[in-house]
Structure formats: structure tokens, C-alpha cells
Enzyme design. Sequence first.
Site, PDB file in Angstrom:
ATOM      1  N   SER A  55      33.006 -17.677 -45.850  1.00 39.48           N
ATOM      2  CA  SER A  55      33.287 -16.860 -44.668  1.00 39.48           C
ATOM      3  C   SER A  55      32.499 -15.556 -44.671  1.00 39.48           C
ATOM      4  CB  SER A  55      34.791 -16.562 -44.583  1.00 39.48           C
ATOM      5  OG  SER A  55      35.532 -17.752 -44.463  1.00 39.48           O
ATOM      6  N   HIS A  94      35.340 -10.912 -44.768  1.00 37.44           N
ATOM      7  CA  HIS A  94      34.669 -10.999 -43.471  1.00 37.44           C
ATOM      8  C   HIS A  94      33.954  -9.688 -43.142  1.00 37.44           C
ATOM      9  CE1 HIS A  94      37.582 -14.391 -42.003  1.00 37.44           C
ATOM     10  NE2 HIS A  94      36.880 -14.723 -43.064  1.00 37.44           N
TER      11      HIS A  94
END
Length: 310
Positions: free
Chosen positions: A90, A145
Site C-alpha cells: 500500500s 499510506h
Amino acid sequence: MLPPIDVLVALGAKDTSLIAQGEYWRIVTPMFMHIGIVHFLFNNFGIYIIAPYVEMVFGKWLFLIIYIGSGILGNLFSSVFSLNVSAGASGALFGLMGVGFALEYLANKRLKAFAIGARSRAFAFLLLLNLTIGLVLPSIDLAAHLGGLLFGLLASLAILSLRANNLIHYSRRRGQALIAGLAVLLFVSTYLAVSRDYVYQRFVHAGDDIVARYVHQTQHCREPLVVQCQHAYHYYSDAIALHPTPMLYFKRGRLLVWAEQLTEALDDLRLAATDREARRHLRDFLYTHRRAGHEEQADFLEKKLYDIAI
């Protein structure tokens, strides 16, 4: 069905405590792992959509640097800001999304568009959607993220600033400043991620916070508090792995008493009783435990700990 946490850790997932204990390779390996087939398909679909676009602009080697760098900074941010075990690409994916948004925004700005173009809006919507999901779902590693996104944005702008292109004016000073900013981010996050003292304090505070908010009010680790007790137990255990202290053994032993696991609790309480300050806290705890209606447990513990003169 998701794999157990210990399996993920054994395979190389990000574990904040183990990184601080010297397993630095866990800063890299999580980006090549995924937690379940849905996680794998979601991330790889995103990479399949965005990666060719980024590689076309920067070439395969710069693309690889951006991808790996985003994953690494994402894992470092995760280690600094999250205590949960995590894995996945991610962070790297968010780095590519940041690059895509920067390219589309600059392209529209260069063309003197009156508003952000459709593809820029799509990238912006995708970023905001995923960041919002990360805020709502605690299982999503929002820190990873954000770290990946920052690396992708800064690295792409630095590269574009340092070579002739049709998107942004060449500026060696701006490019060097962006690279310096990335270097500072990497250095500071690496220092905090591998700092035993910093990570130790985070685990202790996390365990203390759970005890203060949930467990201490009931004096027992019963439903629905058993999950919080387990979290606090693991936080204290991770802290002990970094810096074993009598006070930590007392705190973990107290949790085990509340969970009515007296035999296991005695091992920790004996270690706690070797220190004067921890011994004082232990005496106070047994007193309040007895006053709370657990005379039999308090008598059993005092009898077993009598030889240490608590």
C-alpha cells in the site's frame, strides 16, 4: 480467512518491536507481502492501472526507485506511528498514486486549464477515498499510506525539477531542496523506527492507556474487556523485550491477576518484587485487590510472595 499474526511476523511483516530490536530488513520485506487474497488483488489492481503511466514518464529505473522508496518510507512511517503488525504494498501504491496526481496536476496547469482535469480529479478522489477509509477502519495502515504518498510526491517533483521536461521549469535549487527534504524524512523516520527508547516508551504508554481507560475500572479482564487486556498484555510484553524493568513486570503481572491467571502472574510479580519501587506498587495493588472483594486471590499471592518480603 486471514493468516495468524505470528505467521505474518515469521514471514517478514512489519513488527515495530522487532525492528527496534535489530531486524531492520522488516522495513523492506512487508511491501512484498499481503494479508489475504482480497488485499493482494486490490493492491495489484491499483499497481496495474497506475504503474505503466508512471514508468512511461520516468523510465524503469526511476520508476523502481520511486516504487521501492515509497514502500520503504511507508513502512518507516508505519513503524513510527503504528504499533500494529502490518504488511502490503500500500505504501508503494500510494507513492505511485502521488506521482500520478502530481503529473496530471502539472500537465493541466501547464496547459493553463481553468480547473483540474478529469484524470487529476480521478487521482485526487482515489487518494481521498483511500485516506478516508484509513481513518474509518483501524485495520488500515494509514501511516504507511501517508509515508508512501509523501515519497512519491516529493521524489517526482524533484526528478522533474532536475531535468528538462514540458511539465515544470528546470530548477536545480528546487530539485536539491526536495531531495534534501526527502533525505531528512528518511533519516528522522529511520532514527525513530530503530530507536529502542522511543519504541519502548510508545509500547508502555499504549499499555498504560488501555489499563487507565478500560481495565482498572473493573479490576478484572472479563468480557467485554478481554480484548483490551490482551492488547495491553502484548504491549507490555513488547516493551519488556526492549527494556525489561521490574515496573513493567508488575504491570504485566497485574493484568494476569485481573485475568485470573495467577500462576503466570506469579512469575512476573516475583521479578517485580526484586525492586523497591515496584514492590511498593505491588503491596498497594494487593491491598486494593483485597478491598475489591478478592481476598482469596490476594491471600494466595501474598503467601507465594512472602519469601520476597513484599
